[in-house]
Write an enzyme that holds these catalytic residues in place. Structure first.
Site, PDB file in Angstrom:
ATOM      1  N   GLY A 149       3.739  -2.957   0.034  1.00 43.50           N
ATOM      2  CA  GLY A 149       4.215  -3.973   0.979  1.00 43.50           C
ATOM      3  C   GLY A 149       3.146  -5.038   1.169  1.00 43.50           C
ATOM      4  N   ARG A 150       3.110  -5.579   2.380  1.00 40.34           N
ATOM      5  CA  ARG A 150       2.216  -6.724   2.640  1.00 40.34           C
ATOM      6  C   ARG A 150       0.748  -6.342   2.469  1.00 40.34           C
ATOM      7  NH1 ARG A 150       6.608  -6.932   6.767  1.00 40.34           N
ATOM      8  NH2 ARG A 150       5.499  -5.127   7.586  1.00 40.34           N
ATOM      9  N   ILE A 151       0.340  -5.205   3.044  1.00 44.48           N
ATOM     10  CA  ILE A 151      -1.076  -4.821   2.955  1.00 44.48           C
ATOM     11  C   ILE A 151      -1.393  -4.276   1.564  1.00 44.48           C
ATOM     12  CG2 ILE A 151      -2.869  -3.313   3.901  1.00 44.48           C
ATOM     13  CD1 ILE A 151      -1.326  -3.426   6.589  1.00 44.48           C
ATOM     14  N   THR A 227      -6.140   3.547   5.225  1.00 42.73           N
ATOM     15  CA  THR A 227      -6.119   2.610   6.351  1.00 42.73           C
ATOM     16  C   THR A 227      -4.703   2.550   6.918  1.00 42.73           C
ATOM     17  OG1 THR A 227      -5.677   0.777   4.844  1.00 42.73           O
ATOM     18  CG2 THR A 227      -7.990   1.109   5.484  1.00 42.73           C
ATOM     19  N   ARG A 229      -2.032   5.617   8.016  1.00 40.93           N
ATOM     20  CA  ARG A 229      -1.904   6.529   9.148  1.00 40.93           C
ATOM     21  C   ARG A 229      -2.470   7.890   8.745  1.00 40.93           C
ATOM     22  NH1 ARG A 229      -1.397   2.565  11.692  1.00 40.93           N
ATOM     23  NH2 ARG A 229       0.284   1.965  13.116  1.00 40.93           N
ATOM     24  N   GLU A 258      -5.761  10.719  16.975  1.00 35.87           N
ATOM     25  CA  GLU A 258      -6.804   9.711  17.187  1.00 35.87           C
ATOM     26  C   GLU A 258      -7.219   9.723  18.656  1.00 35.87           C
ATOM     27  OE1 GLU A 258      -5.446   5.932  15.684  1.00 35.87           O
ATOM     28  OE2 GLU A 258      -5.754   6.583  13.616  1.00 35.87           O
ATOM     29  N   HIS A 277      -9.961   3.254  13.580  1.00 37.10           N
ATOM     30  CA  HIS A 277      -8.685   2.515  13.521  1.00 37.10           C
ATOM     31  C   HIS A 277      -8.945   1.030  13.833  1.00 37.10           C
ATOM     32  CE1 HIS A 277      -4.054   2.928  13.941  1.00 37.10           C
ATOM     33  NE2 HIS A 277      -4.390   1.720  13.519  1.00 37.10           N
ATOM     34  N   ALA A 278      -9.864   0.485  13.063  1.00 34.39           N
ATOM     35  CA  ALA A 278     -10.344  -0.869  13.345  1.00 34.39           C
ATOM     36  C   ALA A 278      -9.989  -1.859  12.246  1.00 34.39           C
ATOM     37  CB  ALA A 278     -11.866  -0.829  13.510  1.00 34.39           C
ATOM     38  N   ALA A 279      -9.252  -1.397  11.233  1.00 32.19           N
ATOM     39  CA  ALA A 279      -9.062  -2.228  10.037  1.00 32.19           C
ATOM     40  C   ALA A 279      -8.467  -3.594  10.343  1.00 32.19           C
ATOM     41  CB  ALA A 279      -8.180  -1.485   9.029  1.00 32.19           C
TER      42      ALA A 279
HETATM   43  N1  LIG Z   1      -5.416   0.696  10.150  1.00 35.20           N
HETATM   44  C1  LIG Z   1      -4.792  -0.288  10.733  1.00 35.20           C
HETATM   45  O1  LIG Z   1      -5.318  -0.921  11.650  1.00 35.20           O
HETATM   46  C2  LIG Z   1      -3.445  -0.703  10.274  1.00 35.20           C
HETATM   47  C3  LIG Z   1      -2.600   0.187   9.648  1.00 35.20           C
HETATM   48  N2  LIG Z   1      -1.365  -0.223   9.223  1.00 35.20           N
HETATM   49  C4  LIG Z   1      -0.498   0.739   8.535  1.00 35.20           C
HETATM   50  O2  LIG Z   1      -0.193   0.216   7.251  1.00 35.20           O
HETATM   51  C5  LIG Z   1       1.175   0.413   6.978  1.00 35.20           C
HETATM   52  C6  LIG Z   1       1.664  -0.634   5.996  1.00 35.20           C
HETATM   53  O3  LIG Z   1       1.694  -1.908   6.609  1.00 35.20           O
HETATM   54  P1  LIG Z   1       2.380  -3.159   5.863  1.00 35.20           P
HETATM   55  O4  LIG Z   1       1.906  -3.259   4.472  1.00 35.20           O
HETATM   56  O5  LIG Z   1       2.249  -4.328   6.753  1.00 35.20           O
HETATM   57  O6  LIG Z   1       3.891  -2.654   5.858  1.00 35.20           O
HETATM   58  P2  LIG Z   1       5.043  -3.036   4.808  1.00 35.20           P
HETATM   59  O7  LIG Z   1       6.312  -2.601   5.442  1.00 35.20           O
HETATM   60  O8  LIG Z   1       4.900  -4.445   4.374  1.00 35.20           O
HETATM   61  O9  LIG Z   1       4.690  -2.118   3.547  1.00 35.20           O
HETATM   62  C7  LIG Z   1       4.876  -0.742   3.506  1.00 35.20           C
HETATM   63  C8  LIG Z   1       5.478  -0.422   2.164  1.00 35.20           C
HETATM   64  O10 LIG Z   1       5.506   0.990   1.992  1.00 35.20           O
HETATM   65  C9  LIG Z   1       6.774   1.297   1.396  1.00 35.20           C
HETATM   66  N3  LIG Z   1       7.107   2.701   1.527  1.00 35.20           N
HETATM   67  C10 LIG Z   1       7.898   3.324   2.436  1.00 35.20           C
HETATM   68  N4  LIG Z   1       7.964   4.636   2.154  1.00 35.20           N
HETATM   69  C11 LIG Z   1       7.215   4.842   1.036  1.00 35.20           C
HETATM   70  C12 LIG Z   1       6.912   5.984   0.249  1.00 35.20           C
HETATM   71  N5  LIG Z   1       7.428   7.179   0.524  1.00 35.20           N
HETATM   72  N6  LIG Z   1       6.098   5.827  -0.817  1.00 35.20           N
HETATM   73  C13 LIG Z   1       5.574   4.625  -1.128  1.00 35.20           C
HETATM   74  N7  LIG Z   1       5.862   3.496  -0.433  1.00 35.20           N
HETATM   75  C14 LIG Z   1       6.650   3.607   0.648  1.00 35.20           C
HETATM   76  C15 LIG Z   1       7.709   0.349   2.128  1.00 35.20           C
HETATM   77  O11 LIG Z   1       8.969   0.245   1.499  1.00 35.20           O
HETATM   78  P3  LIG Z   1      10.233  -0.224   2.434  1.00 35.20           P
HETATM   79  O12 LIG Z   1       9.851  -1.520   3.054  1.00 35.20           O
HETATM   80  O13 LIG Z   1      11.359  -0.342   1.487  1.00 35.20           O
HETATM   81  O14 LIG Z   1      10.410   0.870   3.442  1.00 35.20           O
HETATM   82  C16 LIG Z   1       6.919  -0.935   2.046  1.00 35.20           C
HETATM   83  O15 LIG Z   1       7.076  -1.592   0.803  1.00 35.20           O
HETATM   84  C17 LIG Z   1       1.847   0.350   8.359  1.00 35.20           C
HETATM   85  O16 LIG Z   1       3.066   1.069   8.371  1.00 35.20           O
HETATM   86  C18 LIG Z   1       0.814   0.952   9.262  1.00 35.20           C
HETATM   87  O17 LIG Z   1       1.043   2.329   9.406  1.00 35.20           O
HETATM   88  C19 LIG Z   1      -0.947  -1.498   9.380  1.00 35.20           C
HETATM   89  C20 LIG Z   1      -1.747  -2.418   9.986  1.00 35.20           C
HETATM   90  C21 LIG Z   1      -3.030  -2.079  10.551  1.00 35.20           C
HETATM   91  O1  LIG Z   2      -0.610  -2.778  12.891  1.00 32.60           O
HETATM   92  C1  LIG Z   2      -0.791  -1.542  12.853  1.00 32.60           C
HETATM   93  O2  LIG Z   2       0.068  -0.761  12.431  1.00 32.60           O
HETATM   94  C2  LIG Z   2      -2.044  -0.981  13.324  1.00 32.60           C
HETATM   95  O3  LIG Z   2      -2.313   0.168  13.087  1.00 32.60           O
HETATM   96  C3  LIG Z   2      -2.969  -1.807  14.108  1.00 32.60           C
HETATM   97  O4  LIG Z   2      -2.319  -2.349  15.168  1.00 32.60           O
END
Ligand SMILES: NC(=O)C1=CN([C@@H]2O[C@H](COP(=O)(O)OP(=O)(O)OC[C@H]3O[C@@H](n4cnc5c(N)ncnc54)[C@H](OP(=O)(O)O)[C@@H]3O)[C@@H](O)[C@H]2O)C=CC1
Ligand SMILES: O=C(O)C(=O)CO
Length: 318
Positions: A149-151, A227, A229, A258, A277-279
């Site tokens: 996805g985005r990250i 980074t 969950r 956490e 959890h600071a990313a």
């Molecule tokens: N440490 C931190 O501070 C942060 C942590 N995060 C974590 O990062 C995660 C990802 O964020 P972001 O990239 O913005 O979210 P996105 O929704 O953009 O990307 C997540 C991707 O994972 C895919 N996905 C779902 N299930 C599976 C699976 N079983 N195997 C492989 N891929 C899968 C999703 O597909 P689909 O969209 O089709 O479901 C999607 O393409 C968040 O859910 C959050 O938990 C995010 C921000 C900050």
């Molecule tokens: O955006 C998220 O999912 C985070 O973990 C930080 O807020």
């Protein structure tokens, strides 16, 4: 216009945006659960940073019309309970993608180049510590992004800049998804985990993904970076993989629970680099999360529901 409950710090630009649009802010820092419930009962909207929102919270929130997540993961929110009440849950898609991707690289490099141990060694006058075995070079090795996805994509792009071969596993990827150049899609997770020297997790935590990644199933000598969950990685098997030397190391920003307990043996592993959890907490990402979160609230109460940000749109009438 509306009363917005905010229980953790949110960047001033977001607060200003809400006030300028006429919203009343109910600011209280980390209230005890009973006080949180009492304030939630008077709120029209709530901004959630790291807080959970349970079914009981939602049932007690008689006036609540909108939930704005300051960030993207919503595993700690009872979405079904919100949907039953017709309350939208909005996230800030992409607002922290660069912040988290940069952090994944920071953890990876810190593990690969033993930055923490070197720093401690130099400070302690142990100059020769750097000679304890070769470090892990990224160029020419294979990285796997789980969740494109985005990250995941922002991380993949940065790994490519280190001349790594980059694979992506994401079973839900649309055929026309625009991935960074040179990323190879994999559809067999077990095979991809066994092939990669670096595995970086970027998928949401759900019932289907809890414990999905078995650290002992990674290639011998690999580095895992989480980074996303904590619940995605089985902690007992992660410890076993580190203690046995199966993995070179791990970079962890997230834990389950956490914060981790003081007795958690992972905290004592020298080949693990940790952050709290600071990313996403970079200057720019904090500002984007705050302003986009505020805009989501403003748009909703002004009759322009931010449809692209609402995760339970299918279940509610807007
Ligand atoms: N440490 C931190 O501070 C942060 C942590 N995060 C974590 O990062 C995660 C990802 O964020 P972001 O990239 O913005 O979210 P996105 O929704 O953009 O990307 C997540 C991707 O994972 C895919 N996905 C779902 N299930 C599976 C699976 N079983 N195997 C492989 N891929 C899968 C999703 O597909 P689909 O969209 O089709 O479901 C999607 O393409 C968040 O859910 C959050 O938990 C995010 C921000 C900050
Ligand atoms: O955006 C998220 O999912 C985070 O973990 C930080 O807020």
């Amino acid at each position: 216009m509306s009363r917005v409950l905010i229980t953790m710090p949110v960047a001033a630009a977001g607060l200003r945006r809400l006030e300028d649009a006429g919203h009343e802010l109910d600011l209280v820092e980390r209230p005890a659960p009973a006080e949180f419930r009492a304030r939630l009962a008077r709120a029209d909207a709530v901004i959630l940073r790291f807080q959970a929102l349970s079914r009981q919270d939602i049932e007690a929130a008689g006036k609540l019309r909108f939930v704005a997540r300051h960030g993207v993961g919503y595993d700690a929110v009872d979405v079904a309970a919100l949907t039953e009440r017709g309350i939208p849950l909005a996230i800030t898609p992409g607002a922290n993608a660069i912040g988290v991707a940069e952090h994944a690289l920071a953890l990876l490099l810190a593990v690969a180049r033993r930055v923490i141990g070197h720093d401690a060694g130099v400070r302690a006058g142990q100059w020769q510590a750097a000679l304890r075995g070769p470090m892990f070079e990224l160029a020419g090795k294979t990285a796997l992004i789980v969740g494109a996805g985005r990250i995941g994509r922002a991380t993949a792009q940065r790994l490519r800049a280190f001349d790594m071969r980059v694979l992506a596993y994401d079973p839900f990827l649309p055929a026309d998804a625009a991935l960074p150049q040179g990323i190879e899609i994999r559809t067999d997770l077990a095979a991809a985990l066994a092939e990669a020297d670096v595995v970086s997790l970027h998928l949401p935590l759900t019932d289907a993904t809890r414990g999905l990644i078995d650290p002992l199933a990674l290639k011998r000598g690999a580095i895992v970076v989480n980074t996303a969950r904590g619940g995605l990685l089985d902690p007992t098997r992660l410890l076993a993989a580190l203690e046995s030397g199966h993995l070179t190391g791990a970079g962890l920003d997230v834990f389950d629970p956490e914060p981790p307990g003081a007795a958690d043996a992972l905290l004592r592993r020298p080949e693990v680099v940790l952050s709290p959890h600071a990313a996403s907490l970079t200057d720019a990402s904090i500002e984007r999360m705050a302003t986009e979160c505020a805009t989501n609230i403003i748009d909703f109460f002004e009759g322009r529901p931010p449809r692209d940000s609402i995760v339970n749109l299918a279940g509610i009438a807007l």
